[in-house]
Scaffold this active site. Sequence first.
Site, PDB file in Angstrom:
ATOM      1  N   LYS A 126      -6.844   2.228  -2.902  1.00  0.00           N
ATOM      2  CA  LYS A 126      -6.546   1.412  -1.720  1.00  0.00           C
ATOM      3  C   LYS A 126      -6.724   2.236  -0.437  1.00  0.00           C
ATOM      4  CE  LYS A 126      -5.071  -1.645   1.087  1.00  0.00           C
ATOM      5  NZ  LYS A 126      -5.877  -2.787   1.461  1.00  0.00           N
ATOM      6  N   LYS A 170      -8.040  -8.989  15.606  1.00  0.00           N
ATOM      7  CA  LYS A 170      -9.336  -9.549  15.221  1.00  0.00           C
ATOM      8  C   LYS A 170      -9.200 -11.069  15.197  1.00  0.00           C
ATOM      9  CE  LYS A 170      -8.807  -9.299  10.200  1.00  0.00           C
ATOM     10  NZ  LYS A 170      -9.457  -8.959   8.967  1.00  0.00           N
ATOM     11  N   GLU A 175      -3.788  -4.449  -2.799  1.00  0.00           N
ATOM     12  CA  GLU A 175      -4.340  -5.711  -2.296  1.00  0.00           C
ATOM     13  C   GLU A 175      -5.437  -5.418  -1.273  1.00  0.00           C
ATOM     14  OE1 GLU A 175      -3.941  -8.909  -3.261  1.00  0.00           O
ATOM     15  OE2 GLU A 175      -5.612  -9.013  -1.882  1.00  0.00           O
ATOM     16  N   ASN A 232      -9.669   1.650   2.602  1.00  0.00           N
ATOM     17  CA  ASN A 232      -9.412   1.455   4.032  1.00  0.00           C
ATOM     18  C   ASN A 232      -9.948   2.615   4.854  1.00  0.00           C
ATOM     19  OD1 ASN A 232      -8.349  -1.042   3.809  1.00  0.00           O
ATOM     20  ND2 ASN A 232      -6.222  -0.472   4.184  1.00  0.00           N
ATOM     21  N   LEU A 237      -7.090  -7.996   0.493  1.00  0.00           N
ATOM     22  CA  LEU A 237      -7.381  -9.160   1.332  1.00  0.00           C
ATOM     23  C   LEU A 237      -7.538  -8.758   2.794  1.00  0.00           C
ATOM     24  CD1 LEU A 237      -4.615  -9.864   3.075  1.00  0.00           C
ATOM     25  CD2 LEU A 237      -3.903 -10.882   0.942  1.00  0.00           C
ATOM     26  N   CYS A 263      -3.119  -2.276   8.976  1.00  0.00           N
ATOM     27  CA  CYS A 263      -3.505  -1.438   7.837  1.00  0.00           C
ATOM     28  C   CYS A 263      -4.287  -0.177   8.198  1.00  0.00           C
ATOM     29  CB  CYS A 263      -4.298  -2.272   6.839  1.00  0.00           C
ATOM     30  SG  CYS A 263      -3.280  -3.547   6.084  1.00  0.00           S
ATOM     31  N   THR A 323       0.860  -1.186   0.000  1.00  0.00           N
ATOM     32  CA  THR A 323       0.000   0.000   0.000  1.00  0.00           C
ATOM     33  C   THR A 323       0.897   1.236   0.000  1.00  0.00           C
ATOM     34  OG1 THR A 323      -1.676  -1.211   1.225  1.00  0.00           O
ATOM     35  CG2 THR A 323      -1.816   1.200   1.287  1.00  0.00           C
TER      36      THR A 323
HETATM   37  N1  LIG Z   1      -1.497  -7.280   6.108  1.00  0.00           N
HETATM   38  C1  LIG Z   1      -2.579  -6.954   5.424  1.00  0.00           C
HETATM   39  O1  LIG Z   1      -3.696  -7.326   5.754  1.00  0.00           O
HETATM   40  C2  LIG Z   1      -2.451  -6.113   4.174  1.00  0.00           C
HETATM   41  C3  LIG Z   1      -3.548  -6.042   3.302  1.00  0.00           C
HETATM   42  C4  LIG Z   1      -3.426  -5.272   2.148  1.00  0.00           C
HETATM   43  C5  LIG Z   1      -2.248  -4.559   1.908  1.00  0.00           C
HETATM   44  N2  LIG Z   1      -1.226  -4.632   2.800  1.00  0.00           N
HETATM   45  C6  LIG Z   1       0.004  -3.893   2.484  1.00  0.00           C
HETATM   46  O2  LIG Z   1       0.957  -4.806   1.959  1.00  0.00           O
HETATM   47  C7  LIG Z   1       2.279  -4.429   2.370  1.00  0.00           C
HETATM   48  C8  LIG Z   1       2.925  -5.574   3.112  1.00  0.00           C
HETATM   49  O3  LIG Z   1       2.190  -5.817   4.285  1.00  0.00           O
HETATM   50  P1  LIG Z   1       2.392  -7.143   5.162  1.00  0.00           P
HETATM   51  O4  LIG Z   1       1.358  -7.110   6.219  1.00  0.00           O
HETATM   52  O5  LIG Z   1       2.504  -8.305   4.262  1.00  0.00           O
HETATM   53  O6  LIG Z   1       3.827  -6.826   5.802  1.00  0.00           O
HETATM   54  P2  LIG Z   1       4.783  -7.815   6.597  1.00  0.00           P
HETATM   55  O7  LIG Z   1       5.530  -6.970   7.547  1.00  0.00           O
HETATM   56  O8  LIG Z   1       4.022  -8.989   7.113  1.00  0.00           O
HETATM   57  O9  LIG Z   1       5.775  -8.366   5.467  1.00  0.00           O
HETATM   58  C9  LIG Z   1       6.689  -7.591   4.794  1.00  0.00           C
HETATM   59  C10 LIG Z   1       7.891  -8.465   4.417  1.00  0.00           C
HETATM   60  O10 LIG Z   1       8.763  -7.723   3.574  1.00  0.00           O
HETATM   61  C11 LIG Z   1      10.102  -8.114   3.909  1.00  0.00           C
HETATM   62  N3  LIG Z   1      11.048  -7.115   3.426  1.00  0.00           N
HETATM   63  C12 LIG Z   1      11.276  -5.859   3.879  1.00  0.00           C
HETATM   64  N4  LIG Z   1      12.223  -5.251   3.144  1.00  0.00           N
HETATM   65  C13 LIG Z   1      12.607  -6.117   2.186  1.00  0.00           C
HETATM   66  C14 LIG Z   1      13.527  -6.070   1.115  1.00  0.00           C
HETATM   67  N5  LIG Z   1      14.246  -4.983   0.892  1.00  0.00           N
HETATM   68  N6  LIG Z   1      13.656  -7.153   0.334  1.00  0.00           N
HETATM   69  C15 LIG Z   1      12.931  -8.270   0.563  1.00  0.00           C
HETATM   70  N7  LIG Z   1      12.025  -8.374   1.553  1.00  0.00           N
HETATM   71  C16 LIG Z   1      11.870  -7.315   2.366  1.00  0.00           C
HETATM   72  C17 LIG Z   1      10.072  -8.262   5.413  1.00  0.00           C
HETATM   73  O11 LIG Z   1      11.156  -9.058   5.873  1.00  0.00           O
HETATM   74  C18 LIG Z   1       8.707  -8.928   5.617  1.00  0.00           C
HETATM   75  O12 LIG Z   1       8.804 -10.340   5.614  1.00  0.00           O
HETATM   76  C19 LIG Z   1       2.102  -3.168   3.205  1.00  0.00           C
HETATM   77  O13 LIG Z   1       2.255  -2.056   2.388  1.00  0.00           O
HETATM   78  C20 LIG Z   1       0.670  -3.261   3.683  1.00  0.00           C
HETATM   79  O14 LIG Z   1       0.105  -2.008   3.946  1.00  0.00           O
HETATM   80  C21 LIG Z   1      -1.293  -5.405   3.911  1.00  0.00           C
END
Ligand SMILES: NC(=O)c1ccc[n+]([C@@H]2O[C@H](COP(=O)([O-])OP(=O)(O)OC[C@H]3O[C@@H](n4cnc5c(N)ncnc54)[C@H](O)[C@@H]3O)[C@@H](O)[C@H]2O)c1
Length: 436
Positions: free
Chosen positions: A205, A322, A149, A209, A151, A261, A121
């Site tokens: 996005k 949640k 995304e 939210n 989800l 988020c 995001t």
């Molecule tokens: N969690 C949700 O429900 C959700 C839903 C929609 C969108 N998003 C968005 O998606 C994005 C990711 O969210 P998330 O919850 O999956 O985050 P997360 O923290 O669970 O995962 C992020 C991953 O990226 C890795 N990472 C960081 N820097 C890196 C690099 N330079 N190279 C390779 N890997 C690297 C981290 O080690 C980590 O495993 C965010 O922008 C979030 O806002 C999240």
Amino acid sequence: MNICIVGTGYVGLVVGACLAETGNQVIGADVDEKKIEGLKNAILPIYEPGLDRLVERNQAAGRLVFTTDVGKAVSTADVVFIAVGTPPDEDGSADLRHVLSVAETVGRTMGRELVIVTKSTVPVGTAAKVAACVSKHAKFPFHVVSNPEFLKEGAAVDDFMKPDRVVLGAESDHARSVMAELYAPFVRTGKPIIFMDIASAEMTKYAANAMLATRISFMNDIANLCERTGANVDMVRRGIGSDERIGPAFLFPGPGYGGSCFPKDVKALVKTARDCGHDLRILEAVEAVNDDQKHRLFAKLSDLLGSSLRGARVAVWGLAFKPNTDDMREAPALTLIDALLAAGASVVAHDPVAMTEAKHRLPTAVEFAESGYDALNGADALVVVTDWNEYRHPDFARIKQTLKRPVVVDGRNLYSVDKMRAMGFTYASIGRGASA
Ligand SMILES: NC(=O)c1ccc[n+]([C@@H]2O[C@H](COP(=O)([O-])OP(=O)(O)OC[C@H]3O[C@@H](n4cnc5c(N)ncnc54)[C@H](O)[C@@H]3O)[C@@H](O)[C@H]2O)c1
């Protein structure tokens, strides 16, 4: 197609596993060595229903592999998804450090014409920054796409497999046709792929939210007013939710929104607006209402226990922000537990899946119980924070017998006010008239 997903967190892992499930060759790349080591052995870093089976099946079929070598993973890909974190910076804006560092790596290591998809995001204008980083090094043509995304944690696999819609911000025919092909298996029931310009996709996005967070804060505000007027927010919710223009989702009052988020995305959008010389006054209020709401459960318990909160032992049911996830980022339980400890109470907590995660996040003074009922032993009160299924219809007689005092604060309106009263509980909930 050969897909590389950079970042194997909640989003990257789900997206990677689902794309492998439809026959693509997927490499998940992450800098977190421990995470990747675990994934190679089919140990998931998160709890997400159905994800373990999906990862295992596709790993076994050789369609899903994991690596810490991001550059190598990028070099063979036709499509790279950037799914790394975008945490809030000190001023509330989205921190793009990880996204842009991945973009640099992608530019350096791409091995063919490439579609680069921002899944993280990110604020409007980020795709252009990604393109600038990539083009510094790129030896092949590339196309940046914004594919936010939507989800929900706890139902992430289902949400990705059967999306309400897919939003794609793309500005070349090649990118549009590659993305349409990739998503075709997920929209066979006729759900739309909505193509648009990149800025609109990025904004969609945040707007989504922000709208959902607004509904939650709106209902919490109404709930608090219900308590002062004698109305029952459960009835109000049903009364308005049955209006087709309003709809029933995201109208449940509670202890405030949390998670990875809503809090950060609302903050980031407010900051984006300020940077453009525009105050998003509605969202500023949404945030303020939510911050207050996170203190409501503590205030309700203080009302019921009064000065005897100091030295009291409080059982907390539910730690995750949640149900069906172990994610505790910005969880309302954290605010409650901090306040309880600061007031001199002791805390014994239970959560069906988030206790391992909680042990890293909570002070060592917090005790953890094997079961919800175990948490009640010697406790002066119970506070229900997360609406896990197993807390919805508990053995009330056992609760009453085990608690030292029959005091229950129900942060999710799971129980009937009348029944709790009739059973002799001192009971508080959210927004259900004077009885709340
Ligand atoms: N969690 C949700 O429900 C959700 C839903 C929609 C969108 N998003 C968005 O998606 C994005 C990711 O969210 P998330 O919850 O999956 O985050 P997360 O923290 O669970 O995962 C992020 C991953 O990226 C890795 N990472 C960081 N820097 C890196 C690099 N330079 N190279 C390779 N890997 C690297 C981290 O080690 C980590 O495993 C965010 O922008 C979030 O806002 C999240």
